[in-house]
Design an enzyme around this catalytic site. Structure first.
Site, mmCIF file in Angstrom:
data_model
loop_
_atom_site.group_PDB
_atom_site.id
_atom_site.type_symbol
_atom_site.label_atom_id
_atom_site.label_comp_id
_atom_site.label_asym_id
_atom_site.label_seq_id
_atom_site.Cartn_x
_atom_site.Cartn_y
_atom_site.Cartn_z
ATOM 1 N N SER A 135 0.926 -1.261 -0.169
ATOM 2 C CA SER A 135 -0.025 0.098 -0.042
ATOM 3 C C SER A 135 0.956 1.221 -0.097
ATOM 4 O O SER A 135 1.934 1.108 0.729
ATOM 5 C CB SER A 135 -0.935 0.154 1.018
ATOM 6 O OG SER A 135 -1.280 1.317 1.295
ATOM 7 N N TYR A 148 -2.327 -1.429 10.362
ATOM 8 C CA TYR A 148 -2.209 -1.668 8.721
ATOM 9 C C TYR A 148 -0.833 -1.246 8.368
ATOM 10 O O TYR A 148 -0.267 -1.899 7.536
ATOM 11 C CB TYR A 148 -3.474 -0.967 8.372
ATOM 12 C CG TYR A 148 -3.555 -1.354 6.926
ATOM 13 C CD1 TYR A 148 -3.909 -2.588 6.069
ATOM 14 C CD2 TYR A 148 -3.437 -0.003 5.866
ATOM 15 C CE1 TYR A 148 -3.880 -2.535 4.747
ATOM 16 C CE2 TYR A 148 -3.256 -0.284 4.432
ATOM 17 C CZ TYR A 148 -3.741 -1.292 3.968
ATOM 18 O OH TYR A 148 -3.750 -1.682 2.515
ATOM 19 N N LYS A 152 2.036 -3.291 6.363
ATOM 20 C CA LYS A 152 2.535 -2.965 5.120
ATOM 21 C C LYS A 152 4.024 -2.834 4.905
ATOM 22 O O LYS A 152 4.944 -3.332 3.981
ATOM 23 C CB LYS A 152 1.697 -2.033 4.425
ATOM 24 C CG LYS A 152 0.253 -2.287 4.149
ATOM 25 C CD LYS A 152 0.097 -3.777 3.225
ATOM 26 C CE LYS A 152 -1.306 -3.968 2.835
ATOM 27 N NZ LYS A 152 -1.393 -5.140 2.134
#
Ligand SMILES: NC(=O)c1ccc[n+]([C@@H]2O[C@H](COP(=O)([O-])OP(=O)(O)OC[C@H]3O[C@@H](n4cnc5c(N)ncnc54)[C@H](OP(=O)(O)O)[C@@H]3O)[C@@H](O)[C@H]2O)c1
Lengths: 248, 72
Positions: A135, A148, A152
């Site tokens: 991402s 998150y 990533k």
């Protein structure tokens, strides 16, 4: 024809990738929702095998995947990890469960799957190329994204280290998408203000899963045979913009 | 869950002292009711009551009682 192993194929970017890549590969598609995986299969060309499996099952995944590959007698040349878990969460709401589930899905699973697919006993020396869907938050930061975002960054760390360890036999790269409207983000984008804000912040507008697929195909193919360990940002210019667009 | 227990959950979500909230309070008057608190609220309501709050619902909240009303 050889097989490509694709996680996250029951939804969003993964489904788009399945359809797009099914012209050039046979596919093994993974997700937990069998019904949605069957829907994806119906949209694809060539052979498509379904492996429904919960990727957070990190203690069993190596054995289960190895058995399944042996049982189907297939050779896998490419692996795309597109499955991902994203829950926006301020630090005060974070607990060990969400940390575990996020890291298991986004980081542990791709490492363990790559391990199986590079095991000579299981897949010979067939694996040639790996692409992780990361991402554009990977090298950045945002409020409520600590879990998150860290996962990533971890995924891209994994990507770089495997690129070196597995060279020259296997190339490993990642694609870093920016915001797209999918199952993952539909709640976020259902707020008109958020949507407007995003549109303003993306020099090329909000993307779609179809904008990601050609980048993945390139990194899988021989056209990128001298590229490994790289982050390919596909985010409509979002993260290189230093102007304050919302003031324009 | 009793109202008292719900208030205690909210106080945890807002990161304010025990007893700091009461149902009549206007959310606008509570400094801690910022964007991060709203996100924490979404997480808490989903975990404890299995509901996904929408942006529109959150915008509609005026008082602490309005939030208590969805905590069922
Ligand atoms: N949408 C965006 O704006 C955006 C931006 C940047 C990066 N990304 C990344 O792009 C990738 C795809 O995202 P998306 O937007 O397509 O999300 P999505 O529509 O929510 O799809 C997520 C996929 O991951 C699978 N998955 C999640 N947890 C799993 C588990 N425990 N076991 C097996 N499969 C699991 C889901 O399958 P089941 O539900 O069937 O299990 C689903 O196919 C993700 O890695 C995401 O982080 C998305």
């Amino acid at each position: 024809m050889d097989y490509l192993f694709l996680t996250g194929a029951s939804s969003g970017v993964g489904r788009e990738l399945a359809v797009y890549l099914s012209g050039s590969y046979n596919l093994i598609i993974n997700g937990r929702n069998e019904e949605r995986l069957s829907e994806t299969k119906a949209l694809c060309k060539n052979n498509v095998l379904i492996w429904p499996y919960d990727l957070t099952n990190t203690t069993r995944i190596e054995d289960d995947l190895s058995q399944w590959i042996k049982g189907n007698d297939i050779s896998i040349v490419s692996f795309v990890h597109c499955a991902g878990l994203m829950k926006m969460m301020p630090l005060r709401s974070v607990d060990s469960k969400i940390l575990y589930d996020t890291f298991a899905t986004n980081v542990f699973a791709p490492e363990l799957i790559t391990k199986v697919l590079t095991s000579r006993k299981i897949n010979g020396k067939n694996l040639k190329s790996v692409v992780f869907i990361s991402s554009n938050i990977s090298n950045r930061g945002a409020a409520a994204f600590s879990v998150y975002g860290a996962s990533k960054s971890g995924l891209d760390g994994l990507m770089r280290n495997l690129a070196i360890e597995l060279a020259p036999g296997v190339r490993v790269n990642s694609v870093l998408p920016g915001g797209m409207i999918t199952e993952m983000t539909k709640d976020l984008f259902s707020d008109e203000n958020v949507k407007k804000q995003f549109e303003m912040n993306y020099p090329l507008g909000i993307g779609t899963p179809a904008d990601i697929a050609p980048a993945v195909e390139f990194l899988l193919s021989d056209s990128s045979k001298w590229i490994t360990g790289q982050q390919f940002v596909v985010d409509g210019g979002r993260t290189i913009d230093i102007t304050e667009r919302n003031r324009l | 869950m009793s109202e008292k227990e719900k208030l205690a959950l909210l106080e945890e979500t807002f990161d304010v002292d025990e007893g700091a909230l009461n149902p009549e309070m206007l959310l606008n008057d509570i400094d801690e009711y910022d964007s991060m608190t709203k996100l924490s609220l979404i997480v808490m309501v989903e975990e404890e009551f299995g509901k996904k709050l929408t942006g529109a619902e959150i915008k509609g909240f005026k008082t602490v009682q309005d939030i208590l009303n969805v905590m069922v």
